[in-house]
Design an enzyme around this catalytic site. Structure first.
Site, PDB file in Angstrom:
ATOM      1  CD  GLU A 250     -38.676  53.026 -35.293  1.00  0.00           C
ATOM      2  OE1 GLU A 250     -38.142  53.559 -34.298  1.00  0.00           O
ATOM      3  OE2 GLU A 250     -39.722  53.462 -35.815  1.00  0.00           O
TER       4      GLU A 250
ATOM      5  CG  HIS B  41     -40.448  60.436 -43.742  1.00  0.00           C
ATOM      6  ND1 HIS B  41     -39.532  60.946 -42.868  1.00  0.00           N
ATOM      7  CD2 HIS B  41     -41.479  59.996 -42.974  1.00  0.00           C
ATOM      8  CE1 HIS B  41     -40.011  60.842 -41.631  1.00  0.00           C
ATOM      9  NE2 HIS B  41     -41.179  60.254 -41.670  1.00  0.00           N
TER      10      HIS B  41
HETATM   11  C1  LIG Z   1     -38.042  56.603 -35.952  1.00  0.00           C
HETATM   12  C2  LIG Z   1     -39.423  56.829 -36.461  1.00  0.00           C
HETATM   13  N1  LIG Z   1     -40.349  55.852 -36.315  1.00  0.00           N
HETATM   14  C3  LIG Z   1     -41.613  56.047 -36.760  1.00  0.00           C
HETATM   15  C4  LIG Z   1     -41.971  57.201 -37.367  1.00  0.00           C
HETATM   16  C5  LIG Z   1     -43.401  57.403 -37.855  1.00  0.00           C
HETATM   17  N2  LIG Z   1     -44.109  58.350 -37.018  1.00  0.00           N
HETATM   18  C6  LIG Z   1     -44.155  59.647 -37.334  1.00  0.00           C
HETATM   19  S1  LIG Z   1     -44.905  60.549 -36.174  1.00  0.00           S
HETATM   20  C7  LIG Z   1     -45.196  59.229 -35.194  1.00  0.00           C
HETATM   21  C8  LIG Z   1     -45.903  59.422 -33.892  1.00  0.00           C
HETATM   22  C9  LIG Z   1     -45.158  60.329 -32.972  1.00  0.00           C
HETATM   23  O1  LIG Z   1     -45.924  60.629 -31.836  1.00  0.00           O
HETATM   24  P1  LIG Z   1     -45.495  61.742 -30.797  1.00  0.00           P
HETATM   25  O2  LIG Z   1     -44.039  61.667 -30.539  1.00  0.00           O
HETATM   26  O3  LIG Z   1     -46.388  61.619 -29.639  1.00  0.00           O
HETATM   27  O4  LIG Z   1     -45.754  63.119 -31.559  1.00  0.00           O
HETATM   28  P2  LIG Z   1     -47.127  63.771 -32.060  1.00  0.00           P
HETATM   29  O5  LIG Z   1     -47.343  63.273 -33.460  1.00  0.00           O
HETATM   30  O6  LIG Z   1     -48.211  63.361 -31.138  1.00  0.00           O
HETATM   31  O7  LIG Z   1     -46.890  65.240 -32.091  1.00  0.00           O
HETATM   32  C10 LIG Z   1     -44.698  58.079 -35.801  1.00  0.00           C
HETATM   33  C11 LIG Z   1     -44.833  56.721 -35.264  1.00  0.00           C
HETATM   34  C12 LIG Z   1     -40.969  58.183 -37.535  1.00  0.00           C
HETATM   35  N3  LIG Z   1     -41.214  59.339 -38.179  1.00  0.00           N
HETATM   36  N4  LIG Z   1     -39.724  57.976 -37.070  1.00  0.00           N
END
Ligand SMILES: Cc1ncc(C[n+]2csc(CCOP(=O)(O)OP(=O)(O)O)c2C)c(N)n1
Ligand SMILES: [Mg+2]
Lengths: 323, 323
Positions: B60, B129
């Site tokens: 972000e 959230h």
């Molecule tokens: C700071 C922040 N930005 C965006 C999000 C939205 N978001 C939730 S999970 C995710 C993807 C995360 O991917 P990864 O770290 O690879 O974990 P996985 O879901 O594959 O276990 C995003 C963009 C968030 N929760 N927090």
């Protein structure tokens, strides 16, 4: 490894799988709200890691947390009750799927802001170092989380302060719909640890025995005072990012290919193939888990919602007047 | 007039401005291949291509920081934060850089950027959230903060935001995307920083915006059945805050209720009420009332969450108290 230890690994992975499958159904029935991120496909990662932790070792993870919660010993019924928002849930119905935590089980959550728990994990490790506790913190996070600043600040800190922490990147190939290669400057995530001088390994996350072996070895190193270590564990989520993911970013045959490497199937084959257990013994476990999860759902469904007063509880530890 | 959803209205505004000005581009998490987590930018990637619809890593601070930098070179970035809860990870760039650069560097340049994001609770997403921290951002001079409550306003205001030479935080509400409303045919814009009477009345002034406009309408409908005519003023922009329609309405009704989704303390209602007292003290017939979220982080459990959020009955009750 004792036979019972093998059986326990199998039991935990099947338990996670079934809890998740039931959770998906309950979500579709509208009994679980909010976001639901399933751990199906990744069971070997948390199961292998947590199988070698000592009771004093702390576990912390992101929002895809049901697996780690169960591995840490939170009963399935409390996980299920939390999913249903009940007072009997591990976070008393106030956290939900993404925010499970149980201090007594040394499970420190369940964190929904991507990357935010990494500096906190460094703080847990700092607390143990400071108080000369014989503890290691195991911090799990996704591949996507390695692109946010928090990750880099936390890794750097862990190295300069020689913190007793195991960083575990669960590389499941995607952060939501974004493939690792599109989001990360290096697609071999462990290279990022290299940049901070943190020793690291890349491990097959579909094989629980591999995860367990590697985790055991490096946790010993950390405990002996060698400082942080980094594991990149290669895995795959069989389901969407969360419920309702249209999954436009990957092909069905890619999912199929990975599903042929089902971590539960792999363990089953090893255990039977090497004559460690019989098929019948595993079937007994399957049936036990079936009953346990059934009972967990019943417990959760018949549990009460939190009392209305709970809304105002625990905002602060102290008592203050405002108004 | 066409009857379209809020989602379509926002999507149209983005599309039209992208067609209109090649310097306008979109960047953010899952805006491209996925089509936007709320499907607002569905089809954009295929039409405008990867140069102008840029998927970013989960980063972000880098999203907002690089949008500022690109704006400094004359581009008009639309930086998307998946939800406003993640704006805290970019807080420094929003409030310390975007809001201050033009002033601090003696007006040598403009920062023509939009930060599009989504706020609000009520979807059982838990405390991290579900926030409505609009007032926090509206606190900072140098930032424009817009939050529409109807499709018509969303489209016209977003187009103005994109054409504006100042940084605009454009806050949508996830529970409004499916709401339909009349939108003028063809090209139109709505000026930033202008409040609007959404429903005329004579007995009480309800001041509100975004999701709470919907709640206020419902309250006004019920009040009308018992002969109470509420006038609803929609702020639409929190900064700059256009008090003129509020004051004019208040001078007519002498009574006001302010309805916001965020917390009451130090909130939008506090600001509006104070300005009413400052500018129309002689017209006050009853203390101004504020309806807002209970002062707790939002819980996951549905009943508790709904208890914490402002409801139609809370607005009706407040109106009865000022009458
Ligand atoms: C700071 C922040 N930005 C965006 C999000 C939205 N978001 C939730 S999970 C995710 C993807 C995360 O991917 P990864 O770290 O690879 O974990 P996985 O879901 O594959 O276990 C995003 C963009 C968030 N929760 N927090
Ligand atoms: Mg991932």
């Amino acid at each position: 490894m004792e036979k019972q230890e093998y059986l326990d690994l199998y039991y935990q992975m099947v338990l996670i799988r079934l809890v998740e499958e039931r959770a998906a159904q309950l979500y579709q029935q509208g009994k679980i709200g909010g976001f639901l991120h399933l751990y199906i496909g990744q069971e070997a990662v948390s199961t292998g890691l947590i199988s070698v932790r000592k009771p004093q070792d702390r576990i912390i993870t992101a929002y895809r947390d049901h697996g780690a919660a169960l591995n840490c010993g939170i009963p399935a019924k409390e996980v299920m009750a939390e999913l249903l928002g009940k007072a009997t849930g591990c976070s008393k119905g106030k956290g939900g799927s993404m925010h499970m935590l149980d201090v007594e089980k040394n499970f420190w959550g369940g964190h929904a802001i991507v990357g935010a728990h990494l500096p906190i994990a460094a703080g847990l490790a700092l607390g143990d170092l400071y108080q000369e506790n014989d503890s290691v913190t195991i911090c799990m996070f996704g591949d996507g989380a390695t692109n946010i600043g928090y990750f880099h600040e936390a890794l750097n800190l862990s190295k300069i302060w020689n913190l007793p922490i195991l960083w575990v990147c669960e590389n499941n190939q995607y952060g939501m719909g974004t493939a690792v290669e599109k989001a990360s400057a290096v697609s071999e995530i462990r290279q990022k640890a290299e940049g901070y001088g943190i020793p690291n390994r890349r491990v097959d996350g579909m094989n629980v025995l591999e995860v367990r072996k590697n985790a055991g070895e490096v946790i010993d190193k950390i405990r002996s005072g060698e400082g942080p270590f980094f594991l990149e564990i290669i895995t795959y989520r069989f389901r969407g990012h969360s419920m309702g993911d249209p999954e436009r970013y990957r092909q069905a045959d890619e999912i199929k290919k990975w599903q042929e490497n089902d971590p539960i199937g792999i363990l089953r084959n090893v255990l039977i193939g090497e004559k460690i257990v019989t098929e019948a013994e595993l079937d007994v476990i399957d049936a036990q888990v079936e009953d346990e999860v059934q009972a967990a759902v019943q417990f959760a469904e018949s549990s009460p919602d939190p009392e209305p007063e709970a809304l105002f509880e625990n905002v602060y530890a102290g008592e203050y007047t405002d108004g | 007039m066409a009857r379209i959803t809020m989602r379509e209205a926002i999507s149209q505004a983005l599309w039209e401005e992208m067609e209109h000005d090649p310097n306008v581009f979109i960047m953010g998490e899952e805006v491209g291949l996925w089509g936007g987590t709320y499907a607002v930018t569905k089809g954009f990637y295929d039409h405008f291509g990867a140069k102008r619809v840029r998927d970013t890593p989960i980063a972000e601070a880098a999203i907002i920081g690089s949008a500022i930098g690109a704006a400094l070179t004359g581009l008009r970035p639309i930086a998307e934060l998946m939800t406003i809860n993640f704006a805290f990870s970019a807080m420094d760039h929003i409030v310390n850089e975007a809001a201050k650069f033009r002033y601090m560097f003696g007006g040598q340049f403009t920062i023509p950027m939009v930060i599009r994001t989504v706020g609000g609770g009520g979807r059982q997403l838990g405390a991290t959230h579900s926030q409505t921290p609009d007032a926090v951002f509206a606190h900072f001079p140098g930032l424009i903060v817009v939050s529409p409550g109807t499709p018509e306003d969303a489209k016209g205001l977003l187009k103005s935001a994109i054409r504006s030479d100042d940084p605009v935080l454009f806050i949508e509400n996830a529970t409004l995307y499916q709401v339909r409303g009349e939108v003028p045919e063809g090209e139109y814009t709505i000026p930033l920083g202008k409040s609007k009477i959404q429903r005329p009345g004579k007995d009480v002034t309800i001041v509100t915006y975004s999701k709470m406009l919907e709640i206020s309408y419902k309250a006004a409908d019920q009040l009308a059945k018992s002969g109470i005519e509420a006038e609803i003023v929609d702020l639409r922009s929190l900064r700059p805050l256009d008090m003129q329609p509020v004051i004019e309405s208040f001078k007519k009704t002498n009574r006001a209720v302010i309805v916001e989704e965020g917390w009451k303390s130090y909130g939008v209602g506090s600001e509006v009420a104070t300005r009413i007292y400052e500018n129309a003290f002689d017209y006050v017939d009853a203390p101004v009332k504020r309806v807002a979220q209970k002062e707790v982080p939002l819980p996951y459990n549905q009943q508790l969450e709904q208890m914490a959020l402002p409801q139609v009955d809370d607005v009706i009750q407040a109106v009865k108290e000022v009458l």
